[in-house]
Design an enzyme around this catalytic site. Structure first.
Site, mmCIF file in Angstrom:
data_model
loop_
_atom_site.group_PDB
_atom_site.id
_atom_site.type_symbol
_atom_site.label_atom_id
_atom_site.label_comp_id
_atom_site.label_asym_id
_atom_site.label_seq_id
_atom_site.Cartn_x
_atom_site.Cartn_y
_atom_site.Cartn_z
ATOM 1 N N ASP A 225 0.859 -1.189 0.000
ATOM 2 C CA ASP A 225 0.000 0.000 0.000
ATOM 3 C C ASP A 225 0.892 1.234 0.000
ATOM 4 O O ASP A 225 2.026 1.168 -0.465
ATOM 5 C CB ASP A 225 -0.939 -0.021 1.210
ATOM 6 C CG ASP A 225 -2.265 0.676 0.928
ATOM 7 O OD1 ASP A 225 -2.239 1.874 0.595
ATOM 8 O OD2 ASP A 225 -3.329 0.043 1.032
ATOM 9 N N GLY A 247 4.398 -0.650 -4.043
ATOM 10 C CA GLY A 247 3.377 -0.057 -3.192
ATOM 11 C C GLY A 247 2.523 0.917 -3.966
ATOM 12 O O GLY A 247 2.440 0.866 -5.194
ATOM 13 N N HIS A 248 1.900 1.837 -3.233
ATOM 14 C CA HIS A 248 0.986 2.791 -3.850
ATOM 15 C C HIS A 248 1.543 4.206 -3.864
ATOM 16 O O HIS A 248 0.799 5.162 -4.066
ATOM 17 C CB HIS A 248 -0.366 2.771 -3.123
ATOM 18 C CG HIS A 248 -1.108 1.478 -3.283
ATOM 19 N ND1 HIS A 248 -2.338 1.244 -2.712
ATOM 20 C CD2 HIS A 248 -0.792 0.335 -3.957
ATOM 21 C CE1 HIS A 248 -2.753 0.023 -3.015
ATOM 22 N NE2 HIS A 248 -1.817 -0.549 -3.766
ATOM 23 N N GLY A 249 2.839 4.353 -3.603
ATOM 24 C CA GLY A 249 3.475 5.655 -3.718
ATOM 25 C C GLY A 249 3.382 6.490 -2.457
ATOM 26 O O GLY A 249 3.150 5.984 -1.355
#
Length: 403
Positions: A225, A247-249
């Site tokens: 995430d 991940g999601h940055g």
């Protein structure tokens, strides 16, 4: 006049004693090794009680800077545990040289709180370091439980811990998020490694909320995430020399769910690398929220093979329910700067400024931004720009709504 002199003398004496007491705390160190309080360190026996006993001594010592020591080459099993203050001295040290693990079974949590695992609360001047590792053993939860239907534990929480220093530790495989910073002011974080599999759900690296003056540097985060999620009530956040991915940055938000009033301001992210993430630099707000995001700067960022390198979603929806939230005027986004941002996009849309019609994004600045497709010979990147106002200079792909 004589009374004033007496009061001044009393205050001066109290101040002198207080200063000497603080100096004494800093000059003297008292070590409390968890092994001396009954810890076994075999990774199977519950050592929670021994840790709490050692913490009680370290926190209450008045003749030095109390240090709870977790020795190297040992693995300590802990069940949900609270380390609480305030402590006697103005600084206390949690020296993690060994390893800490969570129970490796969902059955071991029967009757126990799943809201947290390891929590530090109301402790000023806490120093947490030592080169050791915290392992949430989250895979047993990822396999058996859909995240939105379960209360999964955050591995490490710091709540109301001002002047916190967190450094030189490894954090792996939390059941949910790895580290929460909540209501903590003046926090310094450096030399951390946080990892979990790319497909592990909701395993954020850092979740920062209701906190001010946070500095995070020289840290590597790769999870399932957000590497860092900056949430409401935060200001003066500085992130530098960070490596993020998978991940999601790096995300601001989501903000404003269910019409909530939330604010984020004065955020600087610089000299960092984002590699192989779903999002790069993201701001997300619910359309029905209230509040603002102000003065955010992204500078000297390298983005590689990222699905959404630059994205603002001012009309954020729950991806599961697809529900709209329309209970407020919206979150205002003002003064976001992208300077010297370079890299490659896994999709055609490299820049997506999806701002709402009600509030829009104002005073945007893009200067020297170059985002090409991974396969630049076959694909040219484009931008989407809705309801955004500002300026752009030397930006590719071109952002037409910025003058």
């Amino acid at each position: 006049m004589q009374g004033v002199v007496v009061i001044f003398f009393i205050l001066s004496f109290a101040s002198f004693c207080s200063c000497n007491r603080r100096l004494e705390c800093y000059q003297s160190k008292t070590i409390f090794n968890v092994m001396d309080y009954g810890a076994i360190g075999d990774g199977l026996t519950d050592d929670s009680e021994a840790f709490l006993k050692a913490w009680g001594e370290a926190c209450s010592t008045s003749d030095g800077n109390g240090t709870l020591e977790v020795p190297p080459e040992k693995t300590f099993l802990l069940k949900p545990i609270n380390f609480t203050g305030p402590c006697q001295c103005s600084s206390v040290h949690f020296k993690l040289e060994g390893n800490i693990v969570a129970p490796n079974s969902t059955d071991a949590w029967e009757g126990l709180s799943r809201l947290k695992w390891i929590q530090f609360m109301n402790i000023d001047g806490l120093v947490f370091n030592g080169g050791g590792q915290i392992d949430g053993q989250g895979s047993v939860w990822w396999k058996s439980c859909y995240v939105r239907d379960c209360y999964l534990f955050i591995a490490l929480k710091f709540i109301k811990c001002n002047n916190l220093q967190l450094s030189d530790t490894r954090h792996i495989n939390s059941a949910k998020g790895h580290i929460i910073i909540n209501h903590c002011n003046h926090t310094t974080i450096f030399n951390l490694t946080i990892t979990a599999p790319e497909n592990s759900p909701n395993t954020d690296g850092f979740d920062i909320r209701d906190s001010n003056y946070i500095t995070l540097t020289n840290t590597t985060i790769g999870t399932g995430d957000d590497c860092i999620a900056i949430n409401g009530g935060t200001s003066n956040i500085t992130i530098t020399n960070m490596t993020c991915g998978p991940g999601h940055g790096i995300s601001i938000g989501s903000l404003g769910k269910n019409g909530a009033y939330e604010t984020v301001e004065n955020v600087y992210v610089g000299h960092s690398n984002i590699n192989g993430t779903t999002n790069g630099l993201r701001i997300k707000t619910w359309e029905g929220g209230r509040g603002y995001v102000r003065n955010v700067t992204y500078e000297h960022i390298n983005i590689t093979r990222t699905k959404n390198p630059i994205i603002i979603n001012q009309k954020y929806k729950d991806i599961i329910t697809n529900e709209d939230q329309d209970q407020g005027p919206g979150i205002e986004i003002t003064g976001v700067t992208y300077n010297e941002v370079h890299g490659t996009s896994n999709t055609k849309v490299a820049i997506n400024l999806g701002c709402s019609q009600s509030k829009g994004c104002n005073e945007m600045l893009m200067d020297t931004v170059n985002l090409t497709a991974v396969d630049s010979l076959k694909t040219k990147t484009i931008s989407i720009c809705e309801n955004a106002k500002g300026k752009a200079k030397s930006v590719s792909p071109e952002v037409q709504c910025l003058a």
